[in-house]
Design a protein around this motif. Structure first.
Motif, short mmCIF file in Angstrom:
data_model
loop_
_atom_site.label_atom_id
_atom_site.label_comp_id
_atom_site.label_asym_id
_atom_site.label_seq_id
_atom_site.Cartn_x
_atom_site.Cartn_y
_atom_site.Cartn_z
N SER A 1 2.75 0.70 7.90
CA SER A 1 3.34 -0.09 6.82
C SER A 1 4.47 0.67 6.13
N ASP B 1 4.35 -8.04 4.43
CA ASP B 1 4.23 -6.58 4.40
C ASP B 1 3.77 -6.00 5.73
N GLU B 2 2.83 -6.68 6.39
CA GLU B 2 2.28 -6.14 7.63
C GLU B 2 3.29 -6.16 8.78
#
Length: 175
Positions: free
Chosen positions: A128, A142-143
């Motif tokens: 991340s 985000d991932e």
């Protein structure tokens, strides 16, 4: 046997066609053409997978910056990565990524950013980017926003928003 090598000028048409077919549109292929006209383009970071003279895959790494500017941030963004339809999921993309990582290290880059599939890129060591204090300039989960540190601790103390090359924003519908 598949050979990974830097692209040549004579490869451009084949790379354009392969990329457009792999993505089902020409946005990413047009992006490659724009990059080749800019000073950020480095031929050594544009790799093809070739077998018996046929280009089966292509990957590009492009220099990026961060805001606020930080001297120790020497990074590239991975993409696009394209593999000929019908040959996907056979390890060609993985070979391109592995060779690209080695090439980026040899060129002195400290990290690689990617916006990609969260189940694919971690096997190469990507994690991340948000957890590392980096922000994406475009809305992405985000991932899917990941970073690979090529030089240990090179991201220590580095915080800010990644600045994509302007070409990413010149093709409507790309991002």
């Amino acid at each position: 046997m598949i050979k990974i090598r830097p692209e040549k000028d004579t490869d451009h048409k084949a790379i354009f066609n392969l990329t457009a077919r792999a993505f089902g549109r020409d946005h990413e292929a047009r992006l490659l053409e724009l990059f080749r006209k800019d000073r950020i383009y480095e031929r050594e970071l544009s790799l093809v997978a070739e077998r018996d003279g046929e280009i089966l895959g292509h990957i590009l790494f492009t220099r990026i910056s961060i805001e606020p500017h930080q001297e120790k941030f020497h990074a590239v963004i991975l993409g696009p990565l394209a593999v000929k339809p019908g040959l996907q999921k056979q390890g060609i993309g993985s070979k391109l990524i592995a060779e690209g990582i080695e090439t980026c290290q040899a060129q002195g880059y400290h990290s690689i950013i990617v916006i990609g599939h969260p189940n694919y890129y971690p096997k190469f060591g990507f994690k991340s980017a948000t957890d590392e204090g980096l922000k994406s300039p475009v809305p992405v989960p985000d991932e899917a926003f990941m970073v690979l540190e090529l030089v240990p601790e090179s991201l220590t103390g580095v915080k800010g928003e990644i600045k994509f090359p302007k070409e990413f924003f010149e093709i409507e519908g790309l991002l």
